[in-house]
Design an enzyme around this catalytic site. Sequence first.
Site, PDB file in Angstrom:
ATOM      1  N   ASP A  97       0.783  -1.238   0.000  1.00 48.32           N
ATOM      2  CA  ASP A  97       0.000   0.000   0.000  1.00 48.32           C
ATOM      3  C   ASP A  97       0.813   1.284   0.000  1.00 48.32           C
ATOM      4  O   ASP A  97       0.296   2.348   0.320  1.00 48.32           O
ATOM      5  CB  ASP A  97      -0.913   0.014   1.233  1.00 48.32           C
ATOM      6  CG  ASP A  97      -0.145  -0.073   2.553  1.00 48.32           C
ATOM      7  OD1 ASP A  97       1.095   0.047   2.540  1.00 48.32           O
ATOM      8  OD2 ASP A  97      -0.789  -0.257   3.598  1.00 48.32           O
ATOM      9  N   GLU A 119      -0.051  -9.088  -1.351  1.00 51.82           N
ATOM     10  CA  GLU A 119      -0.845  -8.542  -0.259  1.00 51.82           C
ATOM     11  C   GLU A 119      -1.971  -7.663  -0.810  1.00 51.82           C
ATOM     12  O   GLU A 119      -2.207  -6.534  -0.386  1.00 51.82           O
ATOM     13  CB  GLU A 119       0.012  -7.756   0.743  1.00 51.82           C
ATOM     14  CG  GLU A 119      -0.655  -7.598   2.105  1.00 51.82           C
ATOM     15  CD  GLU A 119       0.123  -6.717   3.058  1.00 51.82           C
ATOM     16  OE1 GLU A 119       0.694  -7.255   4.021  1.00 51.82           O
ATOM     17  OE2 GLU A 119       0.149  -5.478   2.844  1.00 51.82           O
ATOM     18  N   GLU A 133      -2.501   5.103   2.509  1.00 48.09           N
ATOM     19  CA  GLU A 133      -2.356   3.699   2.141  1.00 48.09           C
ATOM     20  C   GLU A 133      -3.630   3.084   1.568  1.00 48.09           C
ATOM     21  O   GLU A 133      -3.566   2.255   0.644  1.00 48.09           O
ATOM     22  CB  GLU A 133      -1.879   2.894   3.360  1.00 48.09           C
ATOM     23  CG  GLU A 133      -0.447   3.166   3.774  1.00 48.09           C
ATOM     24  CD  GLU A 133      -0.296   4.360   4.707  1.00 48.09           C
ATOM     25  OE1 GLU A 133       0.830   4.631   5.139  1.00 48.09           O
ATOM     26  OE2 GLU A 133      -1.319   5.033   4.987  1.00 48.09           O
ATOM     27  N   HIS A 210       3.157   5.666  14.551  1.00 49.30           N
ATOM     28  CA  HIS A 210       3.722   6.468  13.468  1.00 49.30           C
ATOM     29  C   HIS A 210       2.676   7.015  12.503  1.00 49.30           C
ATOM     30  O   HIS A 210       2.991   7.845  11.672  1.00 49.30           O
ATOM     31  CB  HIS A 210       4.724   5.640  12.665  1.00 49.30           C
ATOM     32  CG  HIS A 210       4.078   4.602  11.787  1.00 49.30           C
ATOM     33  ND1 HIS A 210       3.639   3.404  12.274  1.00 49.30           N
ATOM     34  CD2 HIS A 210       3.782   4.605  10.464  1.00 49.30           C
ATOM     35  CE1 HIS A 210       3.101   2.699  11.289  1.00 49.30           C
ATOM     36  NE2 HIS A 210       3.178   3.404  10.176  1.00 49.30           N
ATOM     37  N   ARG A 212       0.028   8.917  10.294  1.00 51.53           N
ATOM     38  CA  ARG A 212      -0.241  10.345  10.110  1.00 51.53           C
ATOM     39  C   ARG A 212      -1.528  10.767  10.823  1.00 51.53           C
ATOM     40  O   ARG A 212      -1.600  11.838  11.414  1.00 51.53           O
ATOM     41  CB  ARG A 212      -0.356  10.669   8.613  1.00 51.53           C
ATOM     42  CG  ARG A 212       0.955  10.706   7.853  1.00 51.53           C
ATOM     43  CD  ARG A 212       0.714  11.066   6.387  1.00 51.53           C
ATOM     44  NE  ARG A 212       1.949  11.190   5.618  1.00 51.53           N
ATOM     45  CZ  ARG A 212       2.557  10.184   5.018  1.00 51.53           C
ATOM     46  NH1 ARG A 212       2.046   8.962   5.106  1.00 51.53           N
ATOM     47  NH2 ARG A 212       3.673  10.374   4.345  1.00 51.53           N
ATOM     48  N   HIS A 243       9.667   6.484  16.456  1.00 53.08           N
ATOM     49  CA  HIS A 243       9.781   6.863  15.045  1.00 53.08           C
ATOM     50  C   HIS A 243      10.568   8.161  14.917  1.00 53.08           C
ATOM     51  O   HIS A 243      10.538   9.023  15.799  1.00 53.08           O
ATOM     52  CB  HIS A 243       8.375   7.040  14.463  1.00 53.08           C
ATOM     53  CG  HIS A 243       8.323   7.040  12.970  1.00 53.08           C
ATOM     54  ND1 HIS A 243       8.570   8.162  12.210  1.00 53.08           N
ATOM     55  CD2 HIS A 243       8.050   6.053  12.083  1.00 53.08           C
ATOM     56  CE1 HIS A 243       8.444   7.869  10.928  1.00 53.08           C
ATOM     57  NE2 HIS A 243       8.138   6.600  10.823  1.00 53.08           N
TER      58      HIS A 243
END
Length: 382
Positions: A97, A119, A133, A210, A212, A243
Amino acid sequence: MIKILAIFGTRPEAIKMAPLVKELGRYPGQIQCRVAVTAQHREMLDQVLRLFAIEPEYDLGIMQPGQSLFDITGRALAGLEKVLAEEKPDLVLVHGDTTTTFVAALASYYLQIPVGHVEAGLRTGNKYSPYPEEINRRLTGALADTHFAPTALARDNLLREGVPEENIFVTGNTVIDALLSTVSDDYLFTQPELNAIDYPGSRVLLVTTHRRENLGEPMRHIYLALREIIESYSDVRIVFPVHKNPAVRQVVEAVLGGLERVHLTEPLDYQPFVNLMQKSHIVLTDSGGMQEEAPSLGKPVLVLRNTTERPEAVEAGTVLLVGTGREDVLRETRRLLDDPGHYHSMAGAVNPYGDGHASSRIAGFIQYRYGMTKTPPESFGR
């Protein structure tokens, strides 16, 4: 001989594509598999390439400080045009993704090169969660010719979108292949701080954040819940590979910095990270891949998101979707710490994501699709 070009650009893609690249290399008389990386991530990608001894034939090196989605998309598309025109593969393999995945599929389409999507078929139904994604997956699915779905549910998502059944093959997830080849009971960390932890005598919470969509207040609420947990349970330790995003680090340090039994580390390479996961008691994460990995190691997972494109683990009972609210995170973490029956029901549930043979299934299906074998391999979950 079929020429395959595997294209990826980030650490998660590299982890999940590495066992497939290795598997395809086992058929030198039938398959030539070469690798192109965009290096959308740089340092973290290189760690995985070294671990699995993969040396790309093409490295675009597109990563720049402060890069935006516009930057990544434009540089990757321009670079891959040249790579594909030179390589002229019979099949391009992409994974999952990322922006690299979508752009590689688009560039291949422009040059009328078939695409295999590893995937494939994961969906949340919300185009902004996870962002970007979810849309990267959907757009790649629209461009792909062959869809390697990790689960039956992912296959059903594709069927509902009109993908012909003969173009879908259920494989299990290659991340389990990578995981099972990397964990070791006697693994020793190179970081003294991690080696000094008494894992049998402590309950270690492994934490990663992590996403967004979780930046800002959602993350602060998560960390406040963790602070209360560490202050309430004397046998609990938190290990948190933080991160590199400054927006993450600032909030982590403000809420959890300096606390006893809280270990804030730099991001870990894949090998120490999955071995740390094996030694942990509970995993709290907003990562997608960890929802697949941790259940294979018998670790309950609390997902710090409001949606997940991996509902199979929720249905199986290995994963619980808790969101980012302070009280929600606190309640469900306490429940796992206080209720042994609940803990063992999650830890002992069957992982629906794979058995360590996804890569061999994909290689077998490619051989079947290109006429090298007469019968397809058996799909995962039969």
